[in-house]
Design an enzyme around this catalytic site. Structure first.
Site, PDB file in Angstrom:
ATOM      1  N   CYS A 107       0.202   3.807   2.790  1.00 15.06           N
ATOM      2  CA  CYS A 107       0.673   3.253   4.063  1.00 15.06           C
ATOM      3  C   CYS A 107       2.155   3.575   4.251  1.00 15.06           C
ATOM      4  O   CYS A 107       2.597   3.950   5.341  1.00 15.06           O
ATOM      5  CB  CYS A 107       0.485   1.736   4.113  1.00 15.06           C
ATOM      6  SG  CYS A 107      -1.234   1.201   3.986  1.00 15.06           S
ATOM      7  N   CYS A 143       0.833  -1.209   0.000  1.00 16.53           N
ATOM      8  CA  CYS A 143       0.000   0.000   0.000  1.00 16.53           C
ATOM      9  C   CYS A 143       0.873   1.266   0.000  1.00 16.53           C
ATOM     10  O   CYS A 143       1.587   1.522   0.963  1.00 16.53           O
ATOM     11  CB  CYS A 143      -0.908  -0.062   1.237  1.00 16.53           C
ATOM     12  SG  CYS A 143      -1.641   1.492   1.748  1.00 16.53           S
TER      13      CYS A 143
END
Length: 127
Positions: free
Chosen positions: A37, A34
């Protein structure tokens, strides 16, 4: 405090153990693949270093792919998702039950709020 301020949690049982030993817990549900993230991770780590208080306030990271049981238990469907807990129960911080997405401003505000509560708790127990 070193990077040990972050608790890397590998399962729902480990997360529940952290809840049992710590009054307030902030949890970052993330995935290695991600992008957002990865962008927010250094910010979260800095907040953990600044605000962690052993037994009172912990900052956890849960890889949703490795700890699918934890992600399922809290209904995490988007990464990153930040959730906050007091005595093992999810709570809203600054009116938000969770922060979805890489939102440094909301995350910093939530960490400040929890940090203040933790400092108050530490002061009460030592005084």
């Amino acid at each position: 405090m070193s990077s040990d301020a972050l608790h890397h949690v590998g399962s729902l049982a480990e997360l529940q153990s952290l809840f049992a030993s710590t009054t307030y817990v902030a949890v970052d549900f993330y995935a290695d693949w991600c992008g957002p993230c990865k962008q927010i991770a250094p910010h979260y780590a800095a907040l953990a270093k600044q605000h962690s208080a052993p037994g009172v306030l912990a900052f956890a990271k849960v890889d949703v792919d490795a700890a699918q049981d934890a992600a399922r238990a809290f209904g995490v469907t988007a990464m990153p998702t930040f959730m906050f807990f007091k005595d093992g129960r999810q709570v809203a911080v600054n009116g938000q039950p969770a922060i979805r997405g890489a939102d440094p401003r909301s995350l910093a505000a939530a960490a400040e709020k929890l940090g203040g509560l933790a400092k108050k708790r530490v002061a009460e127990s030592s005084g």
